[in-house]
Design an enzyme around this catalytic site. Structure first.
Site, short mmCIF file in Angstrom:
data_model
loop_
_atom_site.label_atom_id
_atom_site.label_comp_id
_atom_site.label_asym_id
_atom_site.label_seq_id
_atom_site.Cartn_x
_atom_site.Cartn_y
_atom_site.Cartn_z
NE ARG A 149 -3.33 -0.44 3.13
CZ ARG A 149 -4.42 -0.33 3.91
NH1 ARG A 149 -5.62 -0.24 3.36
NH2 ARG A 149 -4.30 -0.30 5.21
CG ASP A 150 3.66 4.37 1.47
OD1 ASP A 150 3.33 5.10 0.51
OD2 ASP A 150 4.29 4.77 2.46
CB ILE A 151 4.94 0.41 -3.96
CG1 ILE A 151 4.68 -0.95 -3.32
CG2 ILE A 151 6.10 0.30 -4.95
CD1 ILE A 151 4.31 -2.04 -4.30
CG ASN B 249 8.28 3.39 1.72
OD1 ASN B 249 8.97 3.96 2.58
ND2 ASN B 249 6.96 3.49 1.69
#
Length: 311
Positions: free
Chosen positions: A51-53, A57
């Site tokens: 959910r936070d590519i 990150n």
């Protein structure tokens, strides 16, 4: 507190892009995206939605260019029902959530990967205006291949149903560039099906090698084992005795019955159709009787199934 590995040397992909001298070429972008896509696919295959590519990150080794996906704080278990709350970075939010307050994990991941590719190629995080002018950015970037442009267009669809599926992303022609030859389809399928936890019901690919005009696969050999069709044909008990207990109210499945008759008839060199008809009493083959219905179904729906299995 968690103790995680620390790849050395490594740095944040965002810093790598920011400090890169000159523009990042398509080959480097493809090398990074191929790894990021593989990481995203593996997460979803194992029931995890990151959910936070984003570039912040992802760690990259500046020497080997190998990448690692990090920071699962916004993640969740992957569900087919979808999500009604967004977690992650606003600039990577899929458009369907802004329009319907709902999104599905895999299609949203494809959108995130598309934003990541934009950041790598154009060295900036896009806003909504940038996304609307995507074609202008593509034309302005010198040297982009047709496959790369097509890849971006497959991911950029506003309608998630029109967006390329996550599992098909790594098979896109853009990712195939850079390899000397495509991986044979049979090998690729075995590699894909053997990913993740081992499934004992599926044969394991141990190794493979490509030759001049063929390819060689090394597969596991379960011991003892034999092919299923030979196992069925080896059951040579008397057909009449096997069928004697069958009644109109208590009989095996049509597939089981026809397989039994077919295997015995084949060994005896007889027609399975005539065998079936002979085993059913002539006074019971009138229309409407249970035996007639059984005979009609065997010669109708089941024969095609058996032909597909054995021929």
């Amino acid at each position: 507190m968690m103790v995680l590995e620390r790849p050395m040397p490594s740095q944040c992909l965002y810093e790598f892009i920011k400090n890169y001298k000159g523009s990042i070429g398509e080959d480097l972008a493809r090398f990074i995206m191929r790894q990021a896509t593989s990481a995203a696919q593996t997460c979803c295959q194992r029931g995890v939605l990151h959910r936070d590519i984003k570039a912040e990150n992802i760690l990259i080794n500046p020497s080997t260019l190998e990448v690692k996906l990090i920071d699962f704080r916004c993640g969740d278990f992957l569900t087919e029902a979808g999500y009604t709350s967004f977690a992650g970075t606003k600039q990577y939010c899929p458009p369907e959530y802004l329009m319907t307050s709902r999104y599905h994990g895999e299609s949203a991941t494809v959108w995130s990967l598309r934003i990541l590719l934009f950041v790598i190629l154009f060295q900036k995080t896009p806003n909504r205006r940038d996304l609307c002018k995507m074609e202008d950015y593509i034309r302005a970037k010198d040297g982009l291949s047709q496959e790369c442009c097509n890849f971006i267009c497959c991911c950029v669809q506003i309608d998630p149903k029109q967006r390329i599926e996550l599992e098909k992303l790594s098979l896109h022609n853009w990712f195939m560039d850079g390899y000397p030859k495509p991986v044979p389809l049979e090998v690729a399928l075995l590699i894909r099906v053997n990913q993740g936890p081992r499934v004992p019901e599926i044969i394991q690919l141990l190794d493979w090698q490509e030759e001049l005009d063929c390819y060689i696969m090394v597969l596991e050999r379960p011991m003892p084992s034999e092919e299923l069709d030979w196992f069925v044909l080896s059951q040579t008990a008397n057909t009449e005795e096997d069928l004697a207990w069958i009644s109109p109210f208590d009989r095996p499945s049509l597939v089981q019955m026809y397989l039994l008759i077919w295997s015995r008839s084949r060994l005896a060199g007889k027609s399975p159709h005539s065998t079936v008809k002979r085993k059913i009493p002539s006074d019971q083959t009138v229309a409407g009787s249970p035996w007639y219905s059984l005979y009609d179904q065997i010669l109708g729906s089941t024969v095609l199934f058996c032909a597909c299995c054995f021929h």
